[in-house]
Design a protein around this motif. Structure first.
Motif, PDB file in Angstrom:
ATOM      1  N   ILE A 270       0.863  -1.184   0.000  1.00 54.74           N
ATOM      2  CA  ILE A 270       0.000   0.000   0.000  1.00 54.74           C
ATOM      3  C   ILE A 270       0.900   1.234   0.000  1.00 54.74           C
ATOM      4  CG2 ILE A 270      -1.742   1.315   1.277  1.00 54.74           C
ATOM      5  CD1 ILE A 270      -2.677  -1.288   2.529  1.00 54.74           C
ATOM      6  N   ASP A 271       0.724   2.133  -0.964  1.00 56.42           N
ATOM      7  CA  ASP A 271       1.506   3.365  -0.974  1.00 56.42           C
ATOM      8  C   ASP A 271       1.117   4.225   0.218  1.00 56.42           C
ATOM      9  OD1 ASP A 271       2.999   2.773  -3.184  1.00 56.42           O
ATOM     10  OD2 ASP A 271       1.780   3.934  -4.590  1.00 56.42           O
ATOM     11  N   VAL A 272       2.092   4.538   1.056  1.00 51.24           N
ATOM     12  CA  VAL A 272       1.860   5.345   2.251  1.00 51.24           C
ATOM     13  C   VAL A 272       2.584   6.672   2.053  1.00 51.24           C
ATOM     14  CG1 VAL A 272       2.056   5.468   4.758  1.00 51.24           C
ATOM     15  CG2 VAL A 272       1.746   3.253   3.639  1.00 51.24           C
ATOM     16  N   GLY A 273       1.844   7.758   1.890  1.00 55.33           N
ATOM     17  CA  GLY A 273       2.447   9.037   1.547  1.00 55.33           C
ATOM     18  C   GLY A 273       2.151  10.143   2.538  1.00 55.33           C
ATOM     19  N   LEU A 274       2.860  11.258   2.344  1.00 53.72           N
ATOM     20  CA  LEU A 274       2.697  12.450   3.183  1.00 53.72           C
ATOM     21  C   LEU A 274       2.621  13.687   2.302  1.00 53.72           C
ATOM     22  CD1 LEU A 274       2.861  14.021   5.958  1.00 53.72           C
ATOM     23  CD2 LEU A 274       5.321  14.115   5.537  1.00 53.72           C
ATOM     24  N   LEU A 275       1.685  14.562   2.618  1.00 52.96           N
ATOM     25  CA  LEU A 275       1.571  15.858   1.957  1.00 52.96           C
ATOM     26  C   LEU A 275       1.376  16.921   3.021  1.00 52.96           C
ATOM     27  CD1 LEU A 275       1.134  17.748  -0.518  1.00 52.96           C
ATOM     28  CD2 LEU A 275      -1.303  17.131  -0.393  1.00 52.96           C
ATOM     29  N   THR A 276       2.135  18.003   2.934  1.00 50.24           N
ATOM     30  CA  THR A 276       1.926  19.141   3.832  1.00 50.24           C
ATOM     31  C   THR A 276       1.753  20.401   2.998  1.00 50.24           C
ATOM     32  OG1 THR A 276       4.225  19.924   4.092  1.00 50.24           O
ATOM     33  CG2 THR A 276       3.538  18.037   5.440  1.00 50.24           C
ATOM     34  N   ASP A 277       0.914  21.317   3.478  1.00 51.85           N
ATOM     35  CA  ASP A 277       0.726  22.600   2.795  1.00 51.85           C
ATOM     36  C   ASP A 277       0.157  23.590   3.795  1.00 51.85           C
ATOM     37  OD1 ASP A 277       0.809  24.467   0.773  1.00 51.85           O
ATOM     38  OD2 ASP A 277      -0.189  23.175  -0.684  1.00 51.85           O
ATOM     39  N   ASP A 278       0.092  24.849   3.404  1.00 55.41           N
ATOM     40  CA  ASP A 278      -0.432  25.892   4.296  1.00 55.41           C
ATOM     41  C   ASP A 278      -1.471  26.744   3.583  1.00 55.41           C
ATOM     42  OD1 ASP A 278       1.290  27.114   2.558  1.00 55.41           O
ATOM     43  OD2 ASP A 278       2.611  27.956   4.101  1.00 55.41           O
ATOM     44  N   ASP A 279      -2.437  26.047   2.952  1.00 56.17           N
ATOM     45  CA  ASP A 279      -3.513  26.758   2.247  1.00 56.17           C
ATOM     46  C   ASP A 279      -4.891  26.314   2.714  1.00 56.17           C
ATOM     47  OD1 ASP A 279      -3.506  24.224   1.245  1.00 56.17           O
ATOM     48  OD2 ASP A 279      -3.480  24.794  -0.874  1.00 56.17           O
ATOM     49  N   TYR A 280      -5.003  25.929   3.993  1.00 53.11           N
ATOM     50  CA  TYR A 280      -6.262  25.435   4.523  1.00 53.11           C
ATOM     51  C   TYR A 280      -7.350  26.501   4.463  1.00 53.11           C
ATOM     52  CZ  TYR A 280      -9.828  23.932   7.821  1.00 53.11           C
ATOM     53  OH  TYR A 280     -11.033  23.608   8.392  1.00 53.11           O
ATOM     54  N   THR A 281      -8.534  26.077   3.950  1.00 52.55           N
ATOM     55  CA  THR A 281      -9.702  26.958   3.934  1.00 52.55           C
ATOM     56  C   THR A 281     -10.914  26.286   4.586  1.00 52.55           C
ATOM     57  OG1 THR A 281     -10.271  26.175   1.694  1.00 52.55           O
ATOM     58  CG2 THR A 281      -8.977  28.219   1.869  1.00 52.55           C
ATOM     59  N   SER A 282     -11.037  24.950   4.409  1.00 56.27           N
ATOM     60  CA  SER A 282     -12.154  24.220   5.008  1.00 56.27           C
ATOM     61  C   SER A 282     -11.811  22.740   5.060  1.00 56.27           C
ATOM     62  CB  SER A 282     -13.439  24.422   4.192  1.00 56.27           C
ATOM     63  OG  SER A 282     -13.343  23.759   2.941  1.00 56.27           O
ATOM     64  N   ASP A 283     -12.555  22.012   5.900  1.00 55.82           N
ATOM     65  CA  ASP A 283     -12.331  20.575   6.007  1.00 55.82           C
ATOM     66  C   ASP A 283     -12.600  19.880   4.673  1.00 55.82           C
ATOM     67  OD1 ASP A 283     -11.945  21.283   8.599  1.00 55.82           O
ATOM     68  OD2 ASP A 283     -13.566  20.066   9.442  1.00 55.82           O
ATOM     69  N   TYR A 284     -13.675  20.289   4.000  1.00 54.97           N
ATOM     70  CA  TYR A 284     -14.020  19.644   2.734  1.00 54.97           C
ATOM     71  C   TYR A 284     -12.944  19.894   1.678  1.00 54.97           C
ATOM     72  CZ  TYR A 284     -16.300  18.563  -1.661  1.00 54.97           C
ATOM     73  OH  TYR A 284     -16.577  18.048  -2.902  1.00 54.97           O
ATOM     74  N   ALA A 285     -12.449  21.126   1.615  1.00 60.26           N
ATOM     75  CA  ALA A 285     -11.409  21.448   0.627  1.00 60.26           C
ATOM     76  C   ALA A 285     -10.145  20.633   0.890  1.00 60.26           C
ATOM     77  CB  ALA A 285     -11.097  22.943   0.657  1.00 60.26           C
ATOM     78  N   ALA A 286      -9.798  20.480   2.167  1.00 58.57           N
ATOM     79  CA  ALA A 286      -8.616  19.688   2.521  1.00 58.57           C
ATOM     80  C   ALA A 286      -8.822  18.223   2.149  1.00 58.57           C
ATOM     81  CB  ALA A 286      -8.323  19.823   4.017  1.00 58.57           C
ATOM     82  N   GLN A 287     -10.027  17.711   2.391  1.00 58.73           N
ATOM     83  CA  GLN A 287     -10.334  16.318   2.044  1.00 58.73           C
ATOM     84  C   GLN A 287     -10.179  16.086   0.546  1.00 58.73           C
ATOM     85  OE1 GLN A 287     -14.018  14.021   3.441  1.00 58.73           O
ATOM     86  NE2 GLN A 287     -14.615  14.534   1.352  1.00 58.73           N
ATOM     87  N   ASP A 288     -10.759  16.960  -0.260  1.00 59.01           N
ATOM     88  CA  ASP A 288     -10.698  16.778  -1.711  1.00 59.01           C
ATOM     89  C   ASP A 288      -9.278  16.968  -2.230  1.00 59.01           C
ATOM     90  OD1 ASP A 288     -12.399  16.160  -4.013  1.00 59.01           O
ATOM     91  OD2 ASP A 288     -11.798  18.124  -4.760  1.00 59.01           O
TER      92      ASP A 288
END
Length: 284
Positions: free
Chosen positions: A75-93
Motif C-alpha cells: 500500500i503506498d503510504v504518503g505524506l503531503l503538507t501545505d499551508d492553504d487550509y480553507t475548510s475541512d471539505y477542501a482539505a479532504q478533496d
C-alpha cells in the motif's frame, strides 16, 4: 605536418576528457540522489513537504520509512503538507486528488494542512483501494489519538507513528482476514474467538442451570393446587373459567439511521474526480 603519433595522442586526450566529464556527471547524479530526501530510487516520491515543516535530514528519514512501509505492505503510504487550509471539505478533496495523481490505487495519505497564518492546523487521512479496507473509521480515530500523543516529538515523530500504525493495521488484516477495530482482542483469530466465546457461554449457562435446579429439589410437578390447600379450610362446590379482557401494549421498533463514525467498517465518499475514497480528519 602532424605525425601519426600526434594524432593518436590527441585522440587519447579527447577520450580521457570525455571519460572525465561522464564520471563527473555520474558522481553529481549519485550525490544529488543521496541528498534528496524526497525521492526514492524507483522515482516515486512519498514525502511532499510543501509547507516546509521538515528539515532535509527529517525529510530523508521519513522518505526512507514511508518507502519501506509501502514496499512491505503493498500500500503506498504518503505524506503531503501545505499551508492553504480553507475548510475541512477542501482539505479532504485536495488529499484525495493528490493521492490519485501520485500513488497507486491502494494508498493511504496523511495530509497536514495549515491555514496561511498557521493558527489553524488540520490532519486528514485519505484512503483508497485496500487502504479503505485496512484503515476503518475507528482505526483512523485511533491513529489521530496516537498522533496527538506524539505531539511532544514534533511532526517527525507523529508522521513516523502514522506510518507504523498503517503497517501494524495492514499486518493485522493479512494475518486475520479482517480489519483491526479498536476494542477487539487482537490476540485471538476471529474463528478462535467465536469458538472460545461459544464454549464459555455454554459452560456458564450449564453452571447457572445446575445451580438453579439444585435449589428446587423439594418441588415436584402437580396437576392442580389441591396440595397447597389447608385441610377443611375451603370447600368449592363448582368452578368455571371466564375470559374477562386482554390488555395489549404496542410500541414501534426503532431502526437507527445514523451515518456517524461510531460503527465498524469504513465510511466512503467520492472525490471531485469521481473516485471512491475513505478517510477522515481532525483539527489539532
Amino acid at each position: 605536418m602532424k605525425t601519426k603519433s600526434g594524432k593518436h595522442t590527441n585522440l587519447f586526450k579527447r577520450l580521457c576528457l570525455s571519460a572525465a566529464v561522464a564520471l563527473l556527471c555520474a558522481l553529481f547524479t549519485l550525490a544529488a540522489a543521496a541528498t534528496d530526501g524526497s525521492s526514492s530510487a524507483s522515482g516515486k516520491t512519498y514525502v511532499h513537504d510543501l509547507a516546509g515543516l521538515l528539515s532535509d535530514s527529517e525529510r530523508a528519514s521519513l522518505e526512507a520509512k514511508l518507502k519501506d512501509v509501502s514496499s512491505r505492505t503493498g500500500i503506498d503510504v504518503g505524506l503531503l503538507t501545505d499551508d492553504d487550509y480553507t475548510s475541512d471539505y477542501a482539505a479532504q478533496d485536495r488529499a484525495d486528488l493528490f493521492a490519485e495523481q501520485n500513488f497507486s490505487e491502494d494508498n493511504v495519505l496523511l495530509f497536514i494542512d495549515l491555514s496561511p497564518d498557521r493558527t489553524d492546523r488540520y490532519w486528514h487521512i485519505s484512503t483508497s483501494g485496500l487502504g479503505i479496507t485496512v484503515l476503518t473509521d475507528s482505526g483512523i480515530d485511533e491513529i489521530f489519538d496516537e498522533l496527538e500523543a506524539k505531539s511532544y516529538g514534533g511532526y517527525t515523530s507523529q508522521i513516523s507513528a502514522f506510518a507504523s500504525k498503517v503497517s501494524e493495521f495492514t499486518d493485522y488484516y493479512r494475518e486475520n482476514g479482517e480489519p483491526y477495530e479498536p476494542g477487539v482482542d487482537r490476540a485471538l483469530h476471529p474463528v478462535r474467538k467465536g469458538i472460545f466465546s461459544a464454549v464459555i457461554g455454554f459452560f456458564s449457562s450449564l453452571i447457572a442451570t445446575v445451580n438453579m435446579k439444585s435449589k428446587l429439589k423439594s418441588v415436584s410437578s402437580a396437576v392442580n393446587a389441591e396440595r397447597y390447600k389447608a385441610v377443611n379450610s375451603l370447600n368449592v362446590s363448582g368452578a368455571n373459567e371466564l375470559f374477562l379482557y386482554s390488555n395489549v401494549t404496542r410500541a414501534p421498533i426503532v431502526v437507527s439511521t445514523s451515518t456517524g463514525r461510531s460503527g465498524g467498517g469504513s465510511s466512503t465518499h467520492h472525490s471531485s474526480s469521481g473516485h471512491t475514497h475513505g478517510g477522515g480528519g481532525r483539527h489539532f
